[in-house]
Design an enzyme around this catalytic site. Sequence first.
Site, PDB file in Angstrom:
ATOM      1  CG  HIS A 360      -2.004  -0.954   1.228  1.00  0.00           C
ATOM      2  ND1 HIS A 360      -3.252  -0.712   0.715  1.00  0.00           N
ATOM      3  CD2 HIS A 360      -2.035  -2.236   1.680  1.00  0.00           C
ATOM      4  CE1 HIS A 360      -4.015  -1.781   0.875  1.00  0.00           C
ATOM      5  NE2 HIS A 360      -3.288  -2.723   1.448  1.00  0.00           N
ATOM      6  CE  LYS A 548      -6.120  14.152   0.293  1.00  0.00           C
ATOM      7  NZ  LYS A 548      -6.235  12.933  -0.489  1.00  0.00           N
ATOM      8  NE  ARG A 549      -3.849  10.478  10.157  1.00  0.00           N
ATOM      9  CZ  ARG A 549      -3.488   9.580  11.062  1.00  0.00           C
ATOM     10  NH1 ARG A 549      -4.225   8.499  11.266  1.00  0.00           N
ATOM     11  NH2 ARG A 549      -2.408   9.745  11.799  1.00  0.00           N
ATOM     12  CE  LYS A 554      -2.298  10.818   3.227  1.00  0.00           C
ATOM     13  NZ  LYS A 554      -2.958   9.963   2.216  1.00  0.00           N
ATOM     14  CB  THR A 656     -10.068   5.251  -1.085  1.00  0.00           C
ATOM     15  OG1 THR A 656      -9.550   5.585   0.206  1.00  0.00           O
ATOM     16  CG2 THR A 656      -9.444   3.969  -1.572  1.00  0.00           C
ATOM     17  CE  LYS A 660     -13.768   6.359   0.761  1.00  0.00           C
ATOM     18  NZ  LYS A 660     -12.857   6.290   1.922  1.00  0.00           N
TER      19      LYS A 660
END
Length: 825
Positions: A360, A548-549, A554, A656, A660
């Site tokens: 992952h 998100k985290r 990110k 993911t 969404k």
Amino acid sequence: MIESNKKQFKEEFKGNIIEYVKLFYRKNIDEATNQQLFYAVAFSLKNTIVEQWMVTHKAYEEKDVKMVYYLSMEFLMGRALGNNIINLKAEKAVREALEELGINLEAIEEEETDPALGNGGLGRLAACFLDSLSTLGYPAYGCGIRYKYGMFKQKIEDGYQVEVPDYWLKEGYPFEIKRPEYAEEVKFGGYVRMIRDEQGRDRFIQENYQSVRAVPYDIPIVGYGNSIVNTLRIWDAEAINTFNLDSFDKGDYQKAVEQENLARTICEVLYPNDNHYAGKELRLKQQYFFVSASIQRAVSKYMERHDDIKKLPEKVCFQLNDTHPTVTVAELMRILLDEYCLSWEEAWEVTGKTCAYTNHTIMSEALEKWPIDLFSRLLPRIYQIIDEINRRFVMDIKKRYPGDESKIEKMAILYQGQIRMANLAIVASFSVNGVARLHTEILKKQELKDFYEMFPERFNNKTNGITQRRFLLHGNPLLAEWITRKIGDQWILNLSHIEKLTAFTEDETSLKEFMDIKHCNKERLARYIKEHNGIDIDINSIFDIQVKRLHEYKRQLLNILHVMYLYNQLKKNPGMEFYPRTFIFGAKASAGYERAKSIIKLINSVGAVINEDASIGNKIKVVFIENYRVSNAELLFAAADVSEQISTASKEASGTGNMKFMLNGAITIGTMDGANVEIVEEAGGENAFIFGLSSDEVINYENNGGYNPQDIYYSDLDIKEVLDQLINGFYAPEKPNLFKNIYDSLLYSNGYEKADPYFILKDFRAYEVAQKKVSEAYQDKQRWAKSALLNTAKCGKFSSDRTIEEYVRDIWHLKKVGINEQRGV
Ligand code: NBG
């Protein structure tokens, strides 16, 4: 649901609620609190679920099905009540029943604490997979840990993240069932003694160990309308033999206390790390604890109905969710060698046909490596087995690449005093998969290149997916109803049908209806924000959301620096053309990740200044959603206009959240990273805003250098101005040094890191240009509506149902079990 069934269900359901309120709380319905009603309703629903659950397992036994065990340290389930009602297809009946009793469903749903036994995408993916497995009728167990404290609750105090323990089991979890009859013993420490048995074989016995009793709790996973109920089995630890007379007699008081402590600590808390490995001994204990219990139980279950252990792979597959459960391969070898007396070759063959591994991440700080001394002390027999696996594998490498030491350096399992868990997982598995096409290609060409060369047939891609039942049917009921009205309800079970919505992209009335629903969802979110943040936001502004985290890769930092830049522009030029925008963030940072926590503080500090500045006429608002989790995520996805997917290319394995948002008609601004690549491919380049370095460019800079962020800082005055505001007290007048760590990370290298390792300055201008295009596009209402609708319509590929079908076809080879073809309670 058939009318007569529905009536019967409704009456029983009502009767049970009344009964439970009386039994548990000595109250009548009208006296009960919402929380008490929640428990009564949940237990009443469980009645129906348990019946289907038992029928499902009978069918599995009768048909002697093959089973996948999805082994995962994390399952980020979110609330179950609403989801179970939907999947039982009992919504109408439940609503009517509750109304007749004067109970408000939404109000009692709010009483459920999210079981947050996961950090982020990896754990939520596991939860979506379970939903799909049940809905598609495939036999499966999720296996994990019953952490007493799940993911911490995040409070924001004075702009800082504060972590509050989440004791989710405080009031009891109504959907679980304790199954002490399936408890297993798990052993730690001690030493291994070799004995020769009567047949003259060498046997290995662990002695002087400490052990705990692993006790499973089962949680039902209800399929959508098919009466299939699979099981999420989470293990709790209890003490074995504590303080019995035996121990005292033998003077073993010390050991008894230690065992008590071990049992108490092992399932205490989920490590709050996403994409990061902390190397703590307790974490290794957790891993072996749940793996050993799950594998022992799975093998025993198999042997209850079969007599040839060598045929295990015909009935069982262990899917390793990242490297966290990799000890599975050694535990299975131990059982086969030490308990079933197979030869090494036989045991290795069985193991290699039973285990499959999913990667992952390529983030190096997330790749688990255990120090050999720690590992061998804690798991002496397991270590011996790994050592032997390594010895044989190194021989294979030498045979294949004679004289090439570099291959051993890269591929050996044991290297420089460490056990490399990814290497172990690959060597022992028949399948290795990445989670999006680009990610799998990077694994093959870069990160796992040598393994790919050696075992090309093992590598495959399974692009992630999400369940439309939670993230559309439950999370966005208005849109779900509208879609069903337009194209029928087949999309619920087969998301590819959603493509039929393309027929409406030229129809003005439909586009208007679609955007009206978005508007209602924006109002719903605005109410939530008003209530939780006390901020008034403009419903007509662009809702631009990054949830998100929090992780540097990110790049929430890129987003907030861009907000700072826009604010500077507006201040200098108040009359400039600017379409109002609400920037919404939601993110937890790992408790020990200082820079991530600084970024949260920065977002809040920027918000505090901008939101209060009347001179910019409310054109920008910055909102930080406290305690981002599955339940409020559903509100956020439904209300988004713009989906921020701006990771440094190559770093986000899939994502993911991006799916969404897409499903709910938000348009992506993003880099060519992870599943964004496939999202754009489906939606069409004109229906997304793509910017920035490609993964090849990033990897090239990383390998060969050639990027110096200071060149940008000194040549681009707008960027310089923004960065200087990090150290001149602009957003932190009392503590001008507050954000110096962020500033430094962007401009200077240190012992372990290059300057701006995530290429924020490098991508800044491209991002700014893409954001400008977003603002322009949004003002053409018709065009925006069409693009947004097309995003929803082209989302079919991203259902976790599709992902699961691919796992089944290529890896698990399960057979569908049908129980109730009528679909409904
Ligand atoms: C995460 C990736 C995401 C991906 C999820 C699920 C880890 C180690 N990896 O990009 O960062 O969507 O896994 O596959 O948490």
